[in-house]
Design an enzyme around this catalytic site. Sequence first.
Site, PDB file in Angstrom:
ATOM      1  N   GLU A 257      -6.038  14.000   1.278  1.00 59.29           N
ATOM      2  CA  GLU A 257      -5.266  12.841   1.746  1.00 59.29           C
ATOM      3  C   GLU A 257      -3.954  12.752   0.965  1.00 59.29           C
ATOM      4  OE1 GLU A 257      -5.902   7.968   1.604  1.00 59.29           O
ATOM      5  OE2 GLU A 257      -7.058   9.315   0.319  1.00 59.29           O
ATOM      6  N   LYS A 319      -5.010   7.317   9.948  1.00 56.80           N
ATOM      7  CA  LYS A 319      -6.100   6.502   9.417  1.00 56.80           C
ATOM      8  C   LYS A 319      -6.038   5.121  10.059  1.00 56.80           C
ATOM      9  CE  LYS A 319      -8.138   4.985   5.034  1.00 56.80           C
ATOM     10  NZ  LYS A 319      -7.959   4.940   3.566  1.00 56.80           N
ATOM     11  N   CYS A 369     -10.479   9.427   3.673  1.00 59.86           N
ATOM     12  CA  CYS A 369     -10.966   8.720   2.485  1.00 59.86           C
ATOM     13  C   CYS A 369     -11.999   7.660   2.829  1.00 59.86           C
ATOM     14  CB  CYS A 369      -9.789   8.132   1.720  1.00 59.86           C
ATOM     15  SG  CYS A 369     -10.225   7.676   0.021  1.00 59.86           S
TER      16      CYS A 369
END
Length: 512
Positions: A257, A319, A369
Amino acid sequence: MALLAGCLNVLSFAPFHFWPLECLGLALLFFVAIQSKEYTLLRVALLGWSYGFGAMFCGISWLIILMTRYNDLPLWLSLIGLALLASYLAIFAAIAMLLGTYLQRRWKLSAAITLLMVFPAIWAISEWLRGWVLTGFPWLASGYAHTASPLAGYAAVLGVYGVGWISAVIAASVAVTVVQPKVWKQMFALIVLLLVIGAGLRQYAWTQPTGQTISVRLLQGNVDQNLKFDMEHVNESLRLYHDMIVAEPADLIATPETALPLPSSQLPIEYLPSLNAFTQASHSRLLLGLVTHDGPKQYSNSALGFGHEYQTQAFRYDKHHLVPFGEFIPFGFRWFINMMKIPFGELSTRAELPQAMQVKDQYVLPNICYESLFGEEISQQLRMQSDGKNAVASILLNMSNLAWYGDSIAIPQHLQISQMRSLETGRPMLQATNTGATAVINAKGEVIAQIASQSRGTLSAQVQGMRGVTPYILYGNASILALASLSLLLAFLSGFIASIRTKKLTNKSLVS
């Protein structure tokens, strides 16, 4: 006792893996609560809160590293912040014990019925609520302790909250044995039955191999978080990941990430085109973690994909489940973000359903994540892809940067969460991280390859994609919520029938 049981609960999760302690700690909480006939409901709630506070304070104590080492907060203030967060999260355990005891008294239930049918059901519902209220924080849900226990077999059917429900039933059986020793044989048989069924379910293959294996290279740059966004070291980080990417071709190369410390609009003009050219020339595919900049104040935590299938238009995943404070700012907390010096305090996301990236005849579905904590969202994405209009992902990929938490237990805990996602979906999960744990997890939730945390390196492996759907993909958390509701309904009917019998006996006695 409840506080101590909660504190010891951390030992049931990775890296300790002493999963029976999770059942025993919950059994102690249930036993103490069922013995509280003279307690007010507030006192019972305090028991649940004490357990939840101990579990969360010890379990997520790694947040101290984030606050002290990387955000310059004094230790005393960091401890207060951790205590406040743990206090909030403990409210869900408090509500579970309060409501369970209230129903016992309201419905006039026996201790055994309350322990076996009410407490586990409400416990599962309370953990599910913790997973979505105020965007959710399902870290250390009970079921995660069982990725390597016989109960792991239930994950493909009921998900992590269902595994937690089964473990709570086992805990309740232990408590019943202490309260009513005469029924120890029946409780022992129930525990054995649940363990055997779980072990049997784990042997069942819900999904099957599809296509050819693909070669994978997962990059772990081990960039110190203090230096990552330091402008004096930006070029060093850009060069590091560029060199790691082009070092060797692979069917899929994945970075962590935000591997690139600059937003897309600030990158050197030739940086992304050169990586794209490498993927075209080497027949590789690349998933690159960075912050994309789409306009004024429009930043997204993204993964960009390059490869033969994406010559003219890069694959993109944004995300969508953002972290409070770290990626979006709750109302009235701008001062906190400024004090914590978080580089990207407020990000945006696109509303489109995330698609899977094609890698030869496999399809890889990324998550970034914190998103790996939300199994319901990943299963929903797979379920919606299976409508025939889109390619169904055969491999999952998590791209993370956990450097904020040093070499703490957060690293193995996060890996254990990814293992649960593999168990739920019957698909391999790849983890590409900055400092650890970079790993390959097979469709059975087993870590088959991993490189050492806090080291720089590349993990190379062959990965087999899987097709098919598990019951959890089909129904998500609806199954465990339905079972928990059914358990409560049966408990109510049991109390109702018992009250009718009591009235009849009373009437006969009066007639006599």
